[in-house]
Design a protein around this motif. Structure first.
Motif: not given
Length: 287
Positions: A178, A180, A185, A187, A189, A220, A222, A228, A286
């Motif tokens: 995951s 970004k 930002n 998002f 893959t 990301s 997530y 992050e 994710h």
């Protein structure tokens, strides 16, 4: 013994000469300041060279231990850096109206810890590539943990023994990360499609976004695998295809997988809690 005496008797004149020469040199050096200083300086030079050579050999055989120590220290420093970045983000939220958001002390606690591991096996030419680390369960490594390097995301721990761990590399057909685009930002893959081990695809970026060559791509956050903001790479090309609702974006990976030597395993103590909650809610995690 008889042979020794025979040898001494045969070379008695030469041996006496050598002994007298040595005595003369000793007396000259001992009782003459200039000659003594010259011999002392020369001896120090040669002894220093010998000691330097000896030290080089010793240090060479200690490199593995030194590198392991440095890797552990770097892991601690990188963990402190991640904590600093998290606190900086939390401080920025303090400027919001506290009626709507009041950050607690627990939200500032950094959930991630890093364990250093040496790469002892690695592949980059296969369809499904793996790494093997000289770090296992006794070092705090568990299946499912993320793996990063000083340059960016590497993969995820697959299996663990007491002293070793295998890692599913980002260069694996089933490995998804995951990610970004850092500037806005958005998002998406990251997935490796095979071939060049320095390039991957960034999928699911919608057409209303304006990605550009050179944009930075990071994790990301997530998921419970990677923190992050871990570097993934930079966008190398952006293509819009008529029959697709997403861009085709190629990303130059930040990690050179052919030169990995030490990595860091990411330990998230809150991972079990988050995963179990999302599983109970029927949310697919994710990658």
């Amino acid at each position: 013994m008889r042979n020794l005496f025979a040898f001494i008797y045969r070379f008695r004149a030469f041996l006496i000469f050598v002994m007298l020469e040595a005595l003369c040199i000793f007396l000259i050096v001992r009782y003459n300041t200039y000659q003594g200083a010259a011999v002392f300086n020369s001896a120090n030079t040669y002894v220093g060279q010998v000691l330097e050579f000896q030290s080089g050999i010793t240090d060479y055989f200690r490199l593995a231990s030194v590198n392991s120590t440095l890797a552990r220290e770097n892991a601690a420093l990188r963990q402190e850096l991640m904590l600093y970045q998290l606190e900086a983000q939390a401080d920025s939220t303090d400027k919001l109206d506290t009626v709507f958001y009041a950050p607690s002390d627990s939200s500032r606690a950094h959930p991630f810890m890093l364990h250093a591991g040496r790469v002892i096996n690695n592949s980059v030419r296969r369809t499904n590539n793996y790494l093997t680390l000289a770090a296992g369960s006794q070092d705090g490594v568990k299946p499912g943990m993320g793996v990063i390097s000083p340059n960016g995301a590497v993969g995820r721990v697959k299996t663990v023994s007491k002293h070793y761990a295998t890692v599913t590399s980002l260069l694996h057909s089933q490995m998804l990360i995951s990610a970004k685009i850092k500037k806005d930002n958005t998002f998406g893959t990251i997935k490796w499609m095979g071939g060049d081990y320095r390039t991957a695809l960034l999928d699911y970026i919608p057409l209303h976004v304006k990605p550009a060559k050179g944009d930075t791509v990071v994790t990301s956050g997530y998921n419970t695998v990677f923190p992050e903001g871990i570097m993934v790479g930079t966008i190398s090309s952006v293509a819009k295809e008529a029959d697709k609702s997403f861009y085709t974006i190629r990303v130059k990976l930040a990690v050179d997988f052919a030169q990995l030597s030490f990595v860091y395993v990411v330990d998230n103590p809150r991972r079990v809690e988050q995963d179990s909650l999302e599983l109970e809610a029927g949310i697919l995690p994710h990658e």
